[in-house]
Design an enzyme around this catalytic site. Structure first.
Site, short mmCIF file in Angstrom:
data_model
loop_
_atom_site.label_atom_id
_atom_site.label_comp_id
_atom_site.label_asym_id
_atom_site.label_seq_id
_atom_site.Cartn_x
_atom_site.Cartn_y
_atom_site.Cartn_z
N ASN A 111 -0.73 -0.89 3.06
CA ASN A 111 -0.31 -2.06 3.83
C ASN A 111 0.22 -1.65 5.19
OD1 ASN A 111 2.75 -2.91 4.36
ND2 ASN A 111 2.74 -1.60 2.53
N PHE A 115 6.83 -6.08 8.15
CA PHE A 115 7.96 -6.96 7.79
C PHE A 115 7.72 -8.45 8.09
CE2 PHE A 115 11.23 -3.32 8.70
CZ PHE A 115 10.79 -2.65 7.57
N SER A 175 9.94 2.41 6.45
CA SER A 175 8.60 1.83 6.47
C SER A 175 7.81 2.43 7.64
CB SER A 175 8.67 0.31 6.64
OG SER A 175 7.39 -0.23 6.92
N ASN A 177 5.47 0.89 9.19
CA ASN A 177 4.75 -0.21 9.83
C ASN A 177 5.52 -0.94 10.93
OD1 ASN A 177 2.62 0.22 7.98
ND2 ASN A 177 3.75 -0.94 6.44
N THR A 178 6.72 -0.47 11.25
CA THR A 178 7.51 -1.03 12.34
C THR A 178 7.73 0.06 13.38
OG1 THR A 178 8.63 -2.68 10.97
CG2 THR A 178 9.74 -2.01 12.99
N LYS A 211 16.96 3.62 2.00
CA LYS A 211 15.62 3.94 1.50
C LYS A 211 14.96 4.98 2.40
CE LYS A 211 11.60 1.69 -0.56
NZ LYS A 211 11.04 0.39 -0.97
N ASN A 240 9.71 5.46 0.00
CA ASN A 240 8.87 4.40 0.54
C ASN A 240 7.40 4.83 0.45
OD1 ASN A 240 8.09 2.04 2.07
ND2 ASN A 240 10.10 2.08 3.04
#
Length: 357
Positions: A111, A115, A175, A177-178, A211, A240
Site C-alpha cells: 500500500n 494516511f 509508515s 507513505n508520508t 511504532k 511497520n
C-alpha cells in the site's frame, strides 16, 4: 468452501481498495455479520500490555479501520484489542489511486495510501459510544505537508484530543507513505516530541507507544529503541510495513514482510526486555509457528492485518485454539502466567509442548 472464502473469491475480483471499502461498509452497517465467526474467548488468554488488559493476545493492527467505523463488528469477531487510525489532525485524502496492490500467491499486500482518513474530529465523534470492554489503541500521524516542527505540534494536539477516548496511543513515525515521516526516527526530534507529550501524558494518563520501521539498519534500530525508553515512551510496536523497491512504491505487509519483521523484532525485544518496556508485535504473523517464535524471543501480544485479509476470521479461532492447546499441554493455568516466565523457561516449554508445525 466456508462463507468467508466464498465471499473472498468474490471480493478478490474487485481491486483491493474497493474490496476493503465494501467490506468495511458492510461491517459498519451490519455488525451482526460477525456472529457466525464470533465467540467468547477463553478467559485464560487474557493478558496485559502495560496498563491495558487485552481479551486475547491477538489485536487488529492499525490501517484496516482507520476511522473506527466498525468497532462493534471487530469486537464481536473476538479480537483481543484493536488499533484504529492512522489519524491526522485534519481530514486527508491520501495519495492517488491505485494505491493498494494484492499479491495473492504470496499472501501479501502493498500500500501507498498516505494516511487517508476523516480527521481527528470525525474519529473523536465515532469513539464517543465505543464498546468500553474492547481495548482500543489510537494510531496518530503527521499530515502530508507538515514540517518536523509542525509535526510535533500535530502529534501533541492529536494526543491531547484523542487519548481520553482510547486506552493507549501509538505514535506512527514509520509508515513509508508520508514524505519525511521516517526521517523523524531520530533521537533529537523524538526528544523534542516527548518534551511536548510528557505533560499531556501526565494529564490524561494514557500510555504512549511508538511504532518502528523494519527498514532501519540494525544498530540504528537498537539505538532508537533504547533512546525511546529514556525519552518516556511507554511501549514499542514493531514493525511497520517494509519497502521493497522492485515491487514499487509503498509498504509491503504479509508473507513478504515475515522474515524481516521477525528478525528486526528480535532485536527490538532485546532492548524492550532490558528496559522493561512492553512491546506489541506486528508484521508477518500467519500461524502458531510465528507466535511460538515470537514468544520464544520474549514477545507477548501481537497484531494481525494481512493474514486476516487472506485467511478471514477463522484465523482468530485457529490461533486461540493453538494457544489454548499449548497451555493445556504445558499444564499452565493462564497465558499471563506463561508470559511472566523468564526467557529460558519459555523456550523450554515451547520446545517441549509447542508442537512447531
Amino acid at each position: 468452501m466456508d462463507v468467508y472464502h466464498l465471499s473472498r473469491s468474490l471480493l478478490f475480483q474487485l481491486n483491493p481498495e474497493s474490496a476493503h471499502d465494501l467490506t468495511l461498509q458492510l461491517a459498519k452497517r451490519f455488525p451482526l455479520l460477525a456472529t457466525p465467526w464470533g465467540g467468547t474467548s477463553s478467559s485464560r488468554l487474557h493478558c496485559s500490555v502495560g496498563q491495558v488488559r487485552w481479551m486475547t493476545p491477538i489485536g487488529l493492527a492499525a490501517g484496516l479501520d482507520k476511522n473506527a467505523w466498525a468497532l462493534d463488528f471487530f469486537h464481536r469477531l473476538g479480537f483481543g484489542s484493536m488499533e484504529c487510525g492512522t489519524v491526522t489532525v485534519l481530514p486527508q485524502a491520501g495519495n492517488p489511486r491505485p494505491r493498494v496492490h494484492r499479491y495473492t500467491d504470496e499472501a501479501s499486500l502493498r500500500n501507498s495510501m498516505g494516511f487517508p482518513n476523516l480527521g481527528s474530529e470525525s474519529l473523536a465523534a465515532h469513539l464517543q459510544n465505543r464498546p468500553q470492554d474492547f481495548p482500543l489503541g489510537i494510531n496518530i500521524g503527521k499530515s502530508k505537508n507538515a514540517t518536523p516542527s509542525e509535526a510535533i505540534q500535530e502529534y501533541a494536539e492529536l494526543y491531547d484530543k484523542l487519548a481520553p477516548l482510547g486506552d493507549w496511543v501509538v505514535v506512527n513515525i514509520s509508515s513509508p507513505n508520508t514524505p519525511g515521516l521516517r526521517d523523524l526516527q531520530q533521537e533529537s526530534w523524538l526528544k523534542d516530541l516527548f518534551n511536548q507529550l510528557r505533560p499531556l501524558r501526565a494529564k490524561h494518563g494514557k500510555e504512549i507507544h511508538v511504532k518502528l520501521a523494519p527498514d532501519m539498519d540494525d544498530e540504528n534500530l537498537k539505538s532508537l529503541a533504547s533512546s525511546l525508553a529514556d525519552l518516556g515512551a511507554d511501549g514499542l510496536v514493531a514493525t511497520n510495513t517494509t519497502h521493497i523497491p522492485e515491487r514499487g512504491v509503498g509498504g509491503v505487509s504479509g508473507r513478504l514482510l515475515r522474515v524481516k519483521a521477525h528478525q528486526k523484532r528480535r532485536m527490538v525485544l532485546q532492548i524492550a526486555r532490558d528496559r522493561k518496556l512492553p512491546m506489541v508485535g506486528v508484521g508477518g504473523f500467519e500461524d502458531m509457528n510465528d507466535v511460538y517464535a515470537y514468544w520464544a524471543a520474549g514477545g507477548s501480544t501481537f497484531q494481525i492485518y494481512t493474514a486476516f485479509v487472506f485467511q478471514g476470521p477463522g484465523i482468530l479461532r485457529k490461533l486461540e485454539k493453538g494457544m489454548d492447546d499449548f497451555l493445556s499441554r504445558a499444564q499452565i493455568a493462564s497465558l499471563q502466567t506463561f508470559l511472566d516466565l523468564n526467557l529460558t523457561e519459555r523456550q523450554k516449554l515451547i520446545g517441549q509442548f509447542g508442537q512447531m508445525l
